[in-house]
Design an enzyme around this catalytic site. Structure first.
Site, PDB file in Angstrom:
ATOM      1  N   GLY A   1       0.994  -1.077   0.021  1.00 43.47           N
ATOM      2  CA  GLY A   1      -0.027   0.003   0.038  1.00 43.47           C
ATOM      3  C   GLY A   1       0.747   1.154  -0.128  1.00 43.47           C
ATOM      4  O   GLY A   1       1.906   1.120   0.592  1.00 43.47           O
ATOM      5  N   CYS A   2       0.431   2.236  -0.750  1.00 41.84           N
ATOM      6  CA  CYS A   2       1.206   3.253  -0.574  1.00 41.84           C
ATOM      7  C   CYS A   2       1.536   4.077   0.568  1.00 41.84           C
ATOM      8  O   CYS A   2       2.470   4.566   1.029  1.00 41.84           O
ATOM      9  CB  CYS A   2       0.559   4.645  -1.796  1.00 41.84           C
ATOM     10  SG  CYS A   2      -0.988   5.025  -1.329  1.00 41.84           S
ATOM     11  N   ASN A   3       0.411   4.200   1.640  1.00 38.58           N
ATOM     12  CA  ASN A   3       0.550   4.765   2.724  1.00 38.58           C
ATOM     13  C   ASN A   3       1.436   3.874   3.524  1.00 38.58           C
ATOM     14  O   ASN A   3       2.093   4.276   4.655  1.00 38.58           O
ATOM     15  CB  ASN A   3      -0.989   4.920   3.438  1.00 38.58           C
ATOM     16  CG  ASN A   3      -1.871   5.712   2.832  1.00 38.58           C
ATOM     17  OD1 ASN A   3      -1.320   6.813   2.248  1.00 38.58           O
ATOM     18  ND2 ASN A   3      -2.981   5.561   2.878  1.00 38.58           N
TER      19      ASN A   3
ATOM     20  N   THR B   1       5.087   4.429   2.808  1.00 39.25           N
ATOM     21  CA  THR B   1       5.607   5.776   3.454  1.00 39.25           C
ATOM     22  C   THR B   1       5.804   5.671   4.933  1.00 39.25           C
ATOM     23  O   THR B   1       6.948   6.175   5.374  1.00 39.25           O
ATOM     24  CB  THR B   1       4.532   6.831   3.291  1.00 39.25           C
ATOM     25  OG1 THR B   1       4.168   6.738   1.776  1.00 39.25           O
ATOM     26  CG2 THR B   1       5.243   8.297   3.704  1.00 39.25           C
TER      27      THR B   1
END
Length: 265
Positions: free
Chosen positions: A71-73, A76
């Site tokens: 997932g992109c979140n 990060t």
């Protein structure tokens, strides 16, 4: 989501796959059902899937047939925290991730709250209160690194911009040690840049690129630190990461096709 399990199950076993959905991110089928609301339909395939956070699973990805894009979140937050958890320099029971994401991070489904007229000019938290699905990835990966359960607090916010993620990660630990650990961990990584101590990054610094920038600053209260991480959710958070992983799987240079400079303005 919830389609790749059926599709990939029908593909030839010699075909290498990088899956950008969430279908193979969580190793435990029970956790998948908990966060995605339905049983895992390809549990045998799940056993061979490799989690696709390139910088931490590089060797496994090289020999993988199926890689699950993160997932992109989740990517990060992990770039900000994994080295700190591994080094034991922060309090594992007091971690807060306050994340801001561009609207493309919420997908392309037709939802009223994602219409330009509804979103423009304002911002709001979503999936708050421990409900966001990427918490499943945080729980899985941070607990694996720590060797014991780690549950972070995580609240994402949707901003009226097209792309980009900025995560403010609040931890308890010596800020300069936190900076040193991150700088050492990423000193040889082509896409991860740790800025000088006290300098914080902006989403404009990485727009349209496969780079992730991190900054660390102290707090007025001793023993607290802020780590700010930025990346483009459409590249380093998804498609760029997928290409980076595919390069490894195909024995190509890892940076092939990915060294584009950020685009600003």
């Amino acid at each position: 989501h919830a389609t790749s399990q059926a599709v990939i199950s029908t593909l030839p076993t010699g075909l290498k796959v990088v899956d950008l959905s969430a279908d193979f991110r969580l190793r435990d089928p029970a956790e998948y059902e908990k966060w995605y609301g339905q049983p895992h339909a390809a549990q045998e395939l799940q056993k061979e899937a490799v989690y696709g956070l390139t910088e931490f699973y590089r060797d496994d990805i090289k020999g993988a047939r199926l890689v699950a894009g993160t997932g992109c979140n989740a990517a990060t937050g992990q770039f900000a925290l994994r080295p700190l958890i591994a080094a034991g320099v922060i309090d594992l029971d007091d971690i807060l991730i306050d994340l801001k994401a561009g609207v493309s991070g919420a997908g392309r489904s037709l939802k009223e709250n994602l219409l330009h007229a509804e979103l423009s000019g304002g911002t709001h938290a979503y999936s708050a209160g421990g409900k966001h699905r990427h918490l499943g990835e945080f729980d899985q990966e941070f607990s694996k690194v720590a060797g014991r359960p780690v549950q972070v607090r995580f609240t994402p916010h949707l901003l009226p911009m097209n792309r980009g993620i900025l995560a403010s990660v609040y931890v308890k630990g010596d800020a300069k040690i936190v900076h040193q650990v991150l700088k050492k961990a990423y000193e040889n990584e082509p896409f991860l840049r740790v800025l000088p101590f006290g300098t914080l990054p902006s989403t404009r610094d990485i727009a349209g690129s496969n780079f992730c920038h991190l900054g660390v600053i102290g707090d007025r209260v001793a023993g607290r630190a802020l780590v700010v991480a930025v990346l483009d959710n459409l590249t380093k958070g998804s498609s760029g990461q997928a290409i980076q992983n595919a390069n490894l799987m195909l024995d190509l240079p890892e940076t092939e096709g990915l060294m584009l400079a950020p685009v600003f303005p």
